[in-house]
Motif scaffolding. Sequence first.
Motif, PDB file in Angstrom:
ATOM      1  N   MET A 117       0.847  -1.186   0.000  1.00 52.05           N
ATOM      2  CA  MET A 117       0.000   0.000   0.000  1.00 52.05           C
ATOM      3  C   MET A 117       0.889   1.245   0.000  1.00 52.05           C
ATOM      4  SD  MET A 117      -3.453   0.687   1.355  1.00 52.05           S
ATOM      5  CE  MET A 117      -4.188   2.206   1.763  1.00 52.05           C
ATOM      6  N   GLU A 118       0.537   2.191  -0.839  1.00 48.80           N
ATOM      7  CA  GLU A 118       1.304   3.419  -0.966  1.00 48.80           C
ATOM      8  C   GLU A 118       0.974   4.369   0.185  1.00 48.80           C
ATOM      9  OE1 GLU A 118       2.375   6.144  -4.760  1.00 48.80           O
ATOM     10  OE2 GLU A 118       0.253   5.762  -4.447  1.00 48.80           O
ATOM     11  N   ARG A 119       2.021   4.953   0.774  1.00 47.86           N
ATOM     12  CA  ARG A 119       1.807   5.942   1.829  1.00 47.86           C
ATOM     13  C   ARG A 119       1.104   7.163   1.244  1.00 47.86           C
ATOM     14  NH1 ARG A 119       7.565   6.304   2.408  1.00 47.86           N
ATOM     15  NH2 ARG A 119       7.130   8.523   2.276  1.00 47.86           N
ATOM     16  N   ALA A 120       0.362   7.875   2.076  1.00 48.02           N
ATOM     17  CA  ALA A 120      -0.407   9.039   1.621  1.00 48.02           C
ATOM     18  C   ALA A 120       0.500  10.122   1.046  1.00 48.02           C
ATOM     19  CB  ALA A 120      -1.245   9.601   2.762  1.00 48.02           C
ATOM     20  N   ASP A 121       1.642  10.391   1.710  1.00 49.56           N
ATOM     21  CA  ASP A 121       2.540  11.435   1.199  1.00 49.56           C
ATOM     22  C   ASP A 121       3.180  11.006  -0.125  1.00 49.56           C
ATOM     23  OD1 ASP A 121       4.077   9.492   2.581  1.00 49.56           O
ATOM     24  OD2 ASP A 121       5.695  10.937   2.912  1.00 49.56           O
ATOM     25  N   ALA A 122       3.473   9.713  -0.267  1.00 49.58           N
ATOM     26  CA  ALA A 122       4.041   9.208  -1.523  1.00 49.58           C
ATOM     27  C   ALA A 122       3.012   9.323  -2.644  1.00 49.58           C
ATOM     28  CB  ALA A 122       4.504   7.767  -1.358  1.00 49.58           C
ATOM     29  N   ALA A 123       1.761   9.039  -2.335  1.00 51.88           N
ATOM     30  CA  ALA A 123       0.693   9.148  -3.337  1.00 51.88           C
ATOM     31  C   ALA A 123       0.515  10.605  -3.764  1.00 51.88           C
ATOM     32  CB  ALA A 123      -0.615   8.588  -2.789  1.00 51.88           C
ATOM     33  N   ARG A 124       0.573  11.520  -2.816  1.00 53.79           N
ATOM     34  CA  ARG A 124       0.458  12.947  -3.155  1.00 53.79           C
ATOM     35  C   ARG A 124       1.617  13.389  -4.034  1.00 53.79           C
ATOM     36  NH1 ARG A 124      -1.240  13.249   2.106  1.00 53.79           N
ATOM     37  NH2 ARG A 124       0.837  13.841   2.836  1.00 53.79           N
ATOM     38  N   ASN A 125       2.834  12.954  -3.667  1.00 47.01           N
ATOM     39  CA  ASN A 125       4.007  13.323  -4.463  1.00 47.01           C
ATOM     40  C   ASN A 125       3.920  12.741  -5.869  1.00 47.01           C
ATOM     41  OD1 ASN A 125       5.237  14.912  -2.537  1.00 47.01           O
ATOM     42  ND2 ASN A 125       6.449  13.230  -1.707  1.00 47.01           N
ATOM     43  N   ARG A 126       3.472  11.485  -5.979  1.00 43.55           N
ATOM     44  CA  ARG A 126       3.323  10.863  -7.296  1.00 43.55           C
ATOM     45  C   ARG A 126       2.344  11.664  -8.137  1.00 43.55           C
ATOM     46  NH1 ARG A 126      -0.495   7.788  -8.877  1.00 43.55           N
ATOM     47  NH2 ARG A 126      -1.071   7.049  -6.819  1.00 43.55           N
ATOM     48  N   ALA A 127       1.210  12.039  -7.556  1.00 44.19           N
ATOM     49  CA  ALA A 127       0.204  12.809  -8.289  1.00 44.19           C
ATOM     50  C   ALA A 127       0.761  14.168  -8.713  1.00 44.19           C
ATOM     51  CB  ALA A 127      -1.046  12.986  -7.432  1.00 44.19           C
ATOM     52  N   LYS A 128       1.522  14.824  -7.815  1.00 45.13           N
ATOM     53  CA  LYS A 128       2.124  16.121  -8.153  1.00 45.13           C
ATOM     54  C   LYS A 128       3.129  15.973  -9.297  1.00 45.13           C
ATOM     55  CE  LYS A 128       3.710  17.728  -4.234  1.00 45.13           C
ATOM     56  NZ  LYS A 128       4.080  18.458  -3.007  1.00 45.13           N
ATOM     57  N   VAL A 129       3.947  14.924  -9.245  1.00 43.00           N
ATOM     58  CA  VAL A 129       4.949  14.694 -10.291  1.00 43.00           C
ATOM     59  C   VAL A 129       4.269  14.452 -11.635  1.00 43.00           C
ATOM     60  CG1 VAL A 129       6.663  13.011 -11.114  1.00 43.00           C
ATOM     61  CG2 VAL A 129       6.830  13.931  -8.789  1.00 43.00           C
ATOM     62  N   LEU A 130       3.259  13.585 -11.646  1.00 46.24           N
ATOM     63  CA  LEU A 130       2.583  13.271 -12.910  1.00 46.24           C
ATOM     64  C   LEU A 130       1.855  14.492 -13.474  1.00 46.24           C
ATOM     65  CD1 LEU A 130       1.304   9.647 -12.213  1.00 46.24           C
ATOM     66  CD2 LEU A 130       3.287  10.358 -13.574  1.00 46.24           C
ATOM     67  N   ALA A 131       1.219  15.259 -12.623  1.00 41.93           N
ATOM     68  CA  ALA A 131       0.525  16.466 -13.091  1.00 41.93           C
ATOM     69  C   ALA A 131       1.530  17.486 -13.639  1.00 41.93           C
ATOM     70  CB  ALA A 131      -0.299  17.083 -11.957  1.00 41.93           C
ATOM     71  N   ALA A 132       2.641  17.653 -12.942  1.00 39.70           N
ATOM     72  CA  ALA A 132       3.669  18.598 -13.386  1.00 39.70           C
ATOM     73  C   ALA A 132       4.263  18.145 -14.722  1.00 39.70           C
ATOM     74  CB  ALA A 132       4.767  18.720 -12.332  1.00 39.70           C
ATOM     75  N   ALA A 133       4.584  16.863 -14.819  1.00 41.97           N
ATOM     76  CA  ALA A 133       5.160  16.343 -16.064  1.00 41.97           C
ATOM     77  C   ALA A 133       4.176  16.491 -17.214  1.00 41.97           C
ATOM     78  CB  ALA A 133       5.561  14.882 -15.886  1.00 41.97           C
ATOM     79  N   ASN A 134       2.916  16.218 -16.969  1.00 40.91           N
ATOM     80  CA  ASN A 134       1.910  16.356 -18.020  1.00 40.91           C
ATOM     81  C   ASN A 134       1.857  17.793 -18.526  1.00 40.91           C
ATOM     82  OD1 ASN A 134      -0.074  15.115 -19.692  1.00 40.91           O
ATOM     83  ND2 ASN A 134      -1.660  16.092 -18.472  1.00 40.91           N
ATOM     84  N   ARG A 135       1.906  18.755 -17.611  1.00 42.95           N
ATOM     85  CA  ARG A 135       1.905  20.176 -18.013  1.00 42.95           C
ATOM     86  C   ARG A 135       3.140  20.490 -18.852  1.00 42.95           C
ATOM     87  NH1 ARG A 135       0.182  20.735 -12.691  1.00 42.95           N
ATOM     88  NH2 ARG A 135       2.258  21.345 -11.962  1.00 42.95           N
ATOM     89  N   LEU A 136       4.303  20.017 -18.409  1.00 43.77           N
ATOM     90  CA  LEU A 136       5.539  20.306 -19.136  1.00 43.77           C
ATOM     91  C   LEU A 136       5.553  19.649 -20.512  1.00 43.77           C
ATOM     92  CD1 LEU A 136       8.119  19.996 -16.220  1.00 43.77           C
ATOM     93  CD2 LEU A 136       7.456  22.093 -17.423  1.00 43.77           C
ATOM     94  N   PHE A 137       5.091  18.398 -20.594  1.00 50.41           N
ATOM     95  CA  PHE A 137       5.044  17.721 -21.893  1.00 50.41           C
ATOM     96  C   PHE A 137       4.128  18.462 -22.854  1.00 50.41           C
ATOM     97  CE2 PHE A 137       6.190  13.597 -19.646  1.00 50.41           C
ATOM     98  CZ  PHE A 137       7.453  13.525 -20.207  1.00 50.41           C
ATOM     99  N   ALA A 138       2.996  18.938 -22.344  1.00 52.94           N
ATOM    100  CA  ALA A 138       2.005  19.600 -23.197  1.00 52.94           C
ATOM    101  C   ALA A 138       2.413  21.020 -23.575  1.00 52.94           C
ATOM    102  CB  ALA A 138       0.652  19.627 -22.493  1.00 52.94           C
ATOM    103  N   ALA A 139       3.297  21.642 -22.796  1.00 66.02           N
ATOM    104  CA  ALA A 139       3.626  23.053 -22.987  1.00 66.02           C
ATOM    105  C   ALA A 139       4.597  23.324 -24.129  1.00 66.02           C
ATOM    106  CB  ALA A 139       4.189  23.637 -21.695  1.00 66.02           C
TER     107      ALA A 139
END
Length: 184
Positions: A1-23
């Motif tokens: 099971m993923e820790r809550a802080d790890a899940a938040r960081n994963r979501a932040k990383v993926l959202a940030a990367a998606n923005r950068l890829f699209a930009a």
Amino acid sequence: MERADAARNRAKVLAAANRLFAAGDPRSVTMDAVAREAGVGRGTLYRRYPDIPSIATALLDEHERSLQEKLLGGEPPLGPGAPPARRLAAFYAAMTDLLEQHIHLTLGAESGSARFATGAYGFWRAHVRMLVKEAGVPGPDALSDILLAPLEPELFAYQRGRGRGVEEIKSALETLAERALAAG
């Protein structure tokens, strides 16, 4: 099971990367830029993702999994029950749509030889090989990779950049499917 802080960081990383890829040019996205955009440390980023293609692959995973499910159990002609050439043409059309919607991710995940290392490519290859065999066309191993070549993200981006419309590309790929898998 993923820790809550790890899940938040994963979501932040993926959202940030998606923005950068699209930009901009997805091939110019760096790990430092992703960490900075996500507001996480480099160690946090590298613990989960060793490189940019692995981040892009994670972002693509959901979309590719959906297509895989349709290939395995969806309605014909994409799913089972249609002749091999029709299924290949439907696969080409679905992949063209995926490329059109997510070219920024596919360029980040599947450029150059990295394309062949993805699990999705292995699935696509197995699917196309099965269709080639079912059609009775000789040389399914070599032909499978050749039939996947037109779906290479850089080629798709090049064609779109030269003014080729999605429907024009789909039509050309349908012709290829019909001719390549014509009964031998």
